[in-house]
Design a protein around this motif. Structure first.
Motif, PDB file in Angstrom:
ATOM      1  N   SER A  53       0.845  -1.208   0.000  1.00 56.54           N
ATOM      2  CA  SER A  53       0.000   0.000   0.000  1.00 56.54           C
ATOM      3  C   SER A  53       0.869   1.243   0.000  1.00 56.54           C
ATOM      4  N   ASP A 174      -6.017  -1.318  -4.715  1.00 58.15           N
ATOM      5  CA  ASP A 174      -5.363  -1.894  -3.531  1.00 58.15           C
ATOM      6  C   ASP A 174      -6.319  -2.875  -2.863  1.00 58.15           C
ATOM      7  N   GLU A 175      -6.115  -4.141  -3.139  1.00 61.58           N
ATOM      8  CA  GLU A 175      -6.988  -5.208  -2.623  1.00 61.58           C
ATOM      9  C   GLU A 175      -8.466  -4.866  -2.815  1.00 61.58           C
TER      10      GLU A 175
HETATM   11 MG   LIG Z   1      -2.191  -2.645   2.187  1.00 68.08          MG
END
Ligand SMILES: [Mg+2]
Ligand SMILES: Nc1ncnc2c1ncn2[C@@H]1O[C@H](COP(=O)(O)OP(=O)(O)OP(=O)(O)O)[C@@H](O)[C@H]1O
Lengths: 230, 434
Positions: A53, A174-175
């Motif tokens: 991240s 991000d995910e």
């Molecule tokens: Mg992360």
């Protein structure tokens, strides 16, 4: 390796990122150099806490590296002023996070067109394109629904449509399916890949899911030591 | 970010959210209500104080102080005064000139007695002087001073003495001889009329008799003669008239004073009272406006996430600041519209409202009378003795608008602090939380 190529959309040069911690510092990223070309669909994997991240935030201009340089979409991101960064984020980037981050006081369509309005686009035109995009993510009938009236998967699809509204060159996810069940994850993934391919976007996708990671055109693994191509 | 988008986002904070079934920000609506409520008294005072002061002053001018008064510093005979009167009447800009002898006395009947201000006036003053007639209302009988034995009483005196037209009263005046010896003098008089000046303080004091009767029963030591002038324009420049009076006056020792000079302390105290009221009320508005800024801080704390998202999507710090300054401005404008509107409505119907409150209060008082054993004094919202019986309302649109604009502008200005705070929120801090 292609990190010296001139046509690269993203170039990271000797990035180091450390956070102050106690009386020392916590080094999260070290010696990261990386280059991503336009149109690549890059999947990034790595252990929790390894800095995935953080890396995306540096590229998105949400944070600045301790050392090194970030170039993205033709901007020297790590050296841009706050004002110039907002413009870069508005025009060149589309974000999708694990959490949907939709504005609760605005309905689905308004959320989708928000970046366009922020960018100064005419409202009627933005609404037309927003409605189209909502159709594309399968939510054409849910335009006036507020985030609280949508399921988790639906919210992520709205967020995806929002990421695409300004026709950015780079999508950072991000995910995006991290909070979804199996069925919804597959649906969101499918749409994500379909649309980024169709609109010829560059994708940076952080995921823990090896199956999903395999669907990209390139796979990177982030560790304490640096990035590895898989 | 364009103005329209910022305004749309700002405005969304006021909209009722269908799902949540409540307004998006209660503090904001509370602040709006605060601005509105604080503006109401200020607007009402603005609208009635001018009229109230004007009404009081006008009444004073026409019934009490005249527009100009001419005194003499030396003994002058009635003939001197009459000649001065004729001279003044010949001047341009003079409508009337009235001889009046002013003294003090004690009026009594079988039912009671009271100290009075004796005004010995010319018989035709009410007939001929429109200003005097306008404010001296006849309540019973007539303003009839055709006979030297007639007396016209202020309403409160008549009530106290319990007399009506046709009844007799006695007026006690006195004469002071050299050496301080005081000889009382009692004059029986017949009541011909009962009047009200609309100002209860005066109705408690004034008895009118003829100039001739006054000349006879009021001793020079305890009374004085004045020549009261009614000018065409009492609110204009009276100094020129004073100069011209000086030029036509026969002999020295005549001095003319304007009503402003005669009533200076009263006038000043009205103005000061009003200014103080206004300052206090303006401070209320100020507090309400500062409250806008603190409610904005609450809104910003509540909206931290949205602000972070907007920044992620490419809103600049300036864009965020603009959104919240506009929000503050909207609160100010909303509060100003509601507050000024309500204030004007209340001013417009203030007499009805006072009557309603008084009526209700008295009803409650009467209903409770068996329990309380009857209150000592009739319920009254305002002590009428100090006010006009009817509040004159004069809607001062320019001032009302200025106050409303001021409140809105101040809301916008004080929003700068919370807006700057919102502009500094870092998107990363918000995004990392999830
Ligand atoms: Mg992360
Ligand atoms: N603002 C910060 N201050 C201090 N430490 C931080 C800060 N932000 C991140 N970190 C630390 O940096 C490391 C990397 O965090 P990051 O969120 O990038 O990990 P990640 O790879 O995305 O993990 P996950 O897969 O769990 O999301 C973590 O150890 C985290 O605690």
């Amino acid at each position: 390796m292609n990190d010296m190529e001139g046509s690269a959309l993203i170039q990271l040069r000797d990035i180091r990122k450390a956070y102050p911690s106690g009386n020392g510092e916590l080094e999260v990223l070290r010696d990261i150099s990386l280059s991503v070309n336009e149109g690549e669909l890059v999947a990034i994997t790595g252990e929790s806490g390894c800095g995935k991240s953080t890396l995306l935030n540096l590229i998105g201009g949400l944070d600045r590296p301790s050392e090194g340089e970030v170039l993205s979409c033709g901007f020297p991101v790590s050296r841009l002023s706050e004002k110039a960064l907002t413009d870069y984020r508005n025009k060149s980037l589309g974000f999708v996070f694990q959490f949907h981050f939709l504005l609760k006081d605005f309905n689905a369509l308004e959320n989708v067109v928000m970046p366009a309005l922020i960018g100064g686009e005419k409202k009627s035109r933005a609404l037309d394109r927003g409605a189209e995009l909502l159709d594309r993510v399968g939510l054409g009938e849910r335009k006036d629904h507020f985030p609280s009236q949508l399921s988790g998967g639906e919210r992520q699809r709205v967020a995806l449509a929002r990421a695409l509204i300004n026709d950015p060159r780079l999508i950072m996810a991000d995910e995006p399916t991290g909070n979804l069940d199996e069925k919804n994850s597959r649906l969101v993934e499918e749409i994500l890949f379909e649309l980024t391919r169709e609109f010829n976007k560059t994708l940076l996708l952080v995921t823990h899911d090896p199956v999903l990671a395999g669907k990209g055109s390139r796979r990177l693994h982030l560790t304490q030591g640096g990035v590895q191509e898989l | 970010m364009k103005f329209r988008s910022a305004a749309a986002i700002a405005f969304r904070s006021f909209r009722r959210n269908r799902r949540r079934g409540r307004f998006n920000s209660r503090p904001l609506l509370g602040a709006l209500a605060g601005v509105a409520l604080s503006l109401i008294p200020l607007v009402v005072v603005i609208n009635i104080s001018e009229g109230m002061i004007e009404g009081i002053v006008d009444r004073f001018l026409e019934t009490d102080s005249y527009h100009l008064q001419i005194f003499s510093y030396t003994d002058k005979s009635e003939g001197d005064f009459r000649r001065e009167k004729e001279a003044v009447l010949s001047l341009e800009g003079v409508n009337h000139a009235w001889l009046e002898r002013q003294g003090a006395g004690m009026a009594y009947s079988e039912e009671g007695k009271t100290g009075v201000a004796v005004r010995a006036v010319e018989r035709t003053i009410r007939e001929e002087d429109g200003g005097f007639r306008r404010y001296i209302q006849v309540k019973e009988g007539a303003f009839d001073l055709s006979d030297d034995r007639s007396v016209v009483l202020g309403e409160a005196i008549a009530a106290k003495l319990q007399v009506h037209p046709g009844d007799q009263i006695k007026l006690l005046t006195g004469k002071v001889f050299p050496g301080g010896r005081y000889i009382p003098r009692v004059t029986p008089l017949t009541v011909t009329g009962i009047v009200s000046s609309g100002y209860q303080e005066m109705d408690r004091l004034w008895v009118f008799i003829t100039y001739e009767a006054g000349d006879r029963i009021l001793s020079p030591e305890t009374s004085r003669t004045v020549l009261g002038i009614k000018a065409q324009d009492p609110y204009g420049d009276l100094r020129d008239l004073i100069n011209r009076i000086g030029a036509v006056s026969e002999g020295p020792n005549w001095r003319a004073y304007t009503w402003e000079a005669l009533n200076r302390s009263d006038l000043n105290s009205y103005q000061t009272t009003r200014s103080m009221l206004m300052v206090i009320m303006a401070m209320l508005v100020l507090v309400a406006v500062i409250n806008v800024s603190s409610s904005l801080i609450m809104l910003i704390v509540e909206n931290r996430q949205s602000i972070g998202i907007l920044k992620c999507l490419g809103t600049s710090p300036a864009g965020i600041r603009r959104i919240y300054r506009l929000t503050g401005l909207f609160v100010g404008i909303g509060g100003a519209l509601i507050g000024c509107g309500t204030g004007v409505l209340i001013s417009r119907y203030v007499n009805g409202l006072v009557a309603f409150v008084n009526g209700t209060g008295r009803l409650v008082q009467r209903l409770l009378a068996p329990l309380t054993g009857g209150a000592a004094r009739e319920f009254s919202l305002m002590n009428a003795a100090h006010y006009l019986q009817e509040i004159p309302v004069d809607i001062q649109w320019d001032r009302v608008v200025a106050v409303g604009l001021g409140a809105a502008l101040l809301s916008w200005i004080t929003s700068a602090v919370p807006a700057a705070r919102a502009g500094r929120i870092r998107p990363l801090d918000v995004i990392r939380k999830f």
